[in-house]
Design a protein around this motif. Structure first.
Motif, PDB file in Angstrom:
ATOM      1  N   ARG A  19     -29.939  17.279   7.611  1.00  0.00           N
ATOM      2  CA  ARG A  19     -28.600  16.693   7.731  1.00  0.00           C
ATOM      3  C   ARG A  19     -28.587  15.229   7.347  1.00  0.00           C
ATOM      4  N   THR A  20     -29.642  14.490   7.667  1.00  0.00           N
ATOM      5  CA  THR A  20     -29.651  13.070   7.318  1.00  0.00           C
ATOM      6  C   THR A  20     -29.804  12.872   5.815  1.00  0.00           C
ATOM      7  N   ARG A  21     -30.457  13.811   5.119  1.00  0.00           N
ATOM      8  CA  ARG A  21     -30.515  13.704   3.657  1.00  0.00           C
ATOM      9  C   ARG A  21     -29.113  13.817   3.072  1.00  0.00           C
ATOM     10  N   VAL A  22     -28.298  14.703   3.615  1.00  0.00           N
ATOM     11  CA  VAL A  22     -26.912  14.824   3.157  1.00  0.00           C
ATOM     12  C   VAL A  22     -26.169  13.522   3.441  1.00  0.00           C
ATOM     13  N   ALA A  23     -26.329  12.987   4.643  1.00  0.00           N
ATOM     14  CA  ALA A  23     -25.668  11.720   4.986  1.00  0.00           C
ATOM     15  C   ALA A  23     -26.140  10.602   4.073  1.00  0.00           C
ATOM     16  N   ARG A  24     -27.407  10.636   3.699  1.00  0.00           N
ATOM     17  CA  ARG A  24     -27.981   9.595   2.848  1.00  0.00           C
ATOM     18  C   ARG A  24     -27.258   9.521   1.507  1.00  0.00           C
ATOM     19  N   TRP A  25     -26.765  10.658   1.000  1.00  0.00           N
ATOM     20  CA  TRP A  25     -26.016  10.646  -0.254  1.00  0.00           C
ATOM     21  C   TRP A  25     -24.525  10.413  -0.030  1.00  0.00           C
ATOM     22  N   ARG A  26     -24.014  10.783   1.133  1.00  0.00           N
ATOM     23  CA  ARG A  26     -22.584  10.599   1.401  1.00  0.00           C
ATOM     24  C   ARG A  26     -22.236   9.162   1.755  1.00  0.00           C
ATOM     25  N   VAL A  27     -23.153   8.454   2.387  1.00  0.00           N
ATOM     26  CA  VAL A  27     -22.874   7.065   2.788  1.00  0.00           C
ATOM     27  C   VAL A  27     -22.535   6.209   1.571  1.00  0.00           C
ATOM     28  N   PRO A  28     -23.356   6.184   0.515  1.00  0.00           N
ATOM     29  CA  PRO A  28     -22.977   5.376  -0.649  1.00  0.00           C
ATOM     30  C   PRO A  28     -21.662   5.827  -1.290  1.00  0.00           C
ATOM     31  N   ALA A  29     -21.377   7.114  -1.249  1.00  0.00           N
ATOM     32  CA  ALA A  29     -20.120   7.611  -1.814  1.00  0.00           C
ATOM     33  C   ALA A  29     -18.915   7.058  -1.064  1.00  0.00           C
ATOM     34  N   SER A  30     -19.134   6.660   0.211  1.00  0.00           N
ATOM     35  CA  SER A  30     -18.037   6.095   0.994  1.00  0.00           C
ATOM     36  C   SER A  30     -17.940   4.575   0.833  1.00  0.00           C
ATOM     37  N   GLY A  31     -18.801   4.006  -0.012  1.00  0.00           N
ATOM     38  CA  GLY A  31     -18.760   2.565  -0.254  1.00  0.00           C
ATOM     39  C   GLY A  31     -19.688   1.766   0.646  1.00  0.00           C
ATOM     40  N   MET A  32     -20.478   2.427   1.477  1.00  0.00           N
ATOM     41  CA  MET A  32     -21.417   1.729   2.354  1.00  0.00           C
ATOM     42  C   MET A  32     -22.826   1.829   1.779  1.00  0.00           C
ATOM     43  N   ARG A  33     -23.699   0.943   2.266  1.00  0.00           N
ATOM     44  CA  ARG A  33     -25.085   0.920   1.795  1.00  0.00           C
ATOM     45  C   ARG A  33     -26.040   1.116   2.963  1.00  0.00           C
ATOM     46  N   VAL A  34     -27.121   1.843   2.688  1.00  0.00           N
ATOM     47  CA  VAL A  34     -28.190   2.055   3.666  1.00  0.00           C
ATOM     48  C   VAL A  34     -29.299   1.079   3.307  1.00  0.00           C
ATOM     49  N   PRO A  35     -29.788   0.248   4.186  1.00  0.00           N
ATOM     50  CA  PRO A  35     -29.434   0.045   5.579  1.00  0.00           C
ATOM     51  C   PRO A  35     -28.490  -1.125   5.805  1.00  0.00           C
ATOM     52  N   ASP A  36     -27.947  -1.721   4.727  1.00  0.00           N
ATOM     53  CA  ASP A  36     -27.123  -2.923   4.883  1.00  0.00           C
ATOM     54  C   ASP A  36     -25.914  -2.702   5.778  1.00  0.00           C
ATOM     55  N   ASP A  37     -25.224  -1.575   5.610  1.00  0.00           N
ATOM     56  CA  ASP A  37     -24.025  -1.293   6.402  1.00  0.00           C
ATOM     57  C   ASP A  37     -24.259  -0.275   7.497  1.00  0.00           C
ATOM     58  N   VAL A  38     -25.207   0.616   7.297  1.00  0.00           N
ATOM     59  CA  VAL A  38     -25.458   1.675   8.274  1.00  0.00           C
ATOM     60  C   VAL A  38     -26.939   2.034   8.232  1.00  0.00           C
ATOM     61  N   SER A  39     -27.517   2.233   9.402  1.00  0.00           N
ATOM     62  CA  SER A  39     -28.901   2.701   9.497  1.00  0.00           C
ATOM     63  C   SER A  39     -28.887   4.197   9.744  1.00  0.00           C
ATOM     64  N   ILE A  40     -29.875   4.888   9.166  1.00  0.00           N
ATOM     65  CA  ILE A  40     -29.972   6.337   9.345  1.00  0.00           C
ATOM     66  C   ILE A  40     -31.371   6.659   9.865  1.00  0.00           C
ATOM     67  N   VAL A  41     -31.416   7.461  10.917  1.00  0.00           N
ATOM     68  CA  VAL A  41     -32.680   7.885  11.524  1.00  0.00           C
ATOM     69  C   VAL A  41     -32.686   9.405  11.618  1.00  0.00           C
ATOM     70  N   SER A  42     -33.790   9.994  11.231  1.00  0.00           N
ATOM     71  CA  SER A  42     -33.951  11.440  11.269  1.00  0.00           C
ATOM     72  C   SER A  42     -34.849  11.832  12.433  1.00  0.00           C
ATOM     73  N   PHE A  43     -34.788  13.105  12.789  1.00  0.00           N
ATOM     74  CA  PHE A  43     -35.611  13.620  13.880  1.00  0.00           C
ATOM     75  C   PHE A  43     -36.385  14.823  13.388  1.00  0.00           C
ATOM     76  N   ASP A  44     -37.571  14.615  12.885  1.00  0.00           N
ATOM     77  CA  ASP A  44     -38.543  15.662  12.567  1.00  0.00           C
ATOM     78  C   ASP A  44     -39.544  15.265  11.488  1.00  0.00           C
ATOM     79  N   ASN A  45     -39.332  14.159  10.812  1.00  0.00           N
ATOM     80  CA  ASN A  45     -40.270  13.604   9.830  1.00  0.00           C
ATOM     81  C   ASN A  45     -40.698  14.612   8.775  1.00  0.00           C
TER      82      ASN A  45
END
Length: 99
Positions: A19-45
């Motif tokens: 799910r975080t991989r999907v968010a990783r591509w959707r965040v820039p599409a919304s005009g935000m940058r990772v990690p400048d505007d939003v941090s993303i953390v996954s659970f399972d490595n």
């Protein structure tokens, strides 16, 4: 989906890696940058986390240790109580220090 206005660098999204991989591509599409505007953390490595750009910070699940402890608990007579397993944070570039 994360929203602007909650402070730059604040963690906003955490879920299993798929799910975080999907968010990783959707965040820039919304005009935000990772990690400048939003941090993303996954659970399972999962193994793809290291290859994403920026690399995805995750909480590692020690599957072998969890399995060993589960078997030990099943084979032990009596109540084993609560079993805690350390889950290390694998820090990569998808998080920023809160400002």
């Amino acid at each position: 989906m994360p929203q602007r206005g909650h402070g730059p660098g604040a963690a906003k999204y955490g879920a299993p890696s798929e799910r975080t991989r999907v968010a990783r591509w959707r965040v820039p599409a919304s005009g935000m940058r990772v990690p400048d505007d939003v941090s993303i953390v996954s659970f399972d490595n999962d193994e793809l986390a290291a290859y994403l750009r920026p690399g995805l910070t995750t909480i590692a699940l020690p599957h072998e240790d969890m399995g060993r402890r589960a078997v030990d608990a099943l084979l032990s007579p009596g109540d084993t109580g609560e079993l805690l397993v350390p889950m290390p944070v694998v820090t990569r570039e998808s998080i920023a220090t809160p400002r």
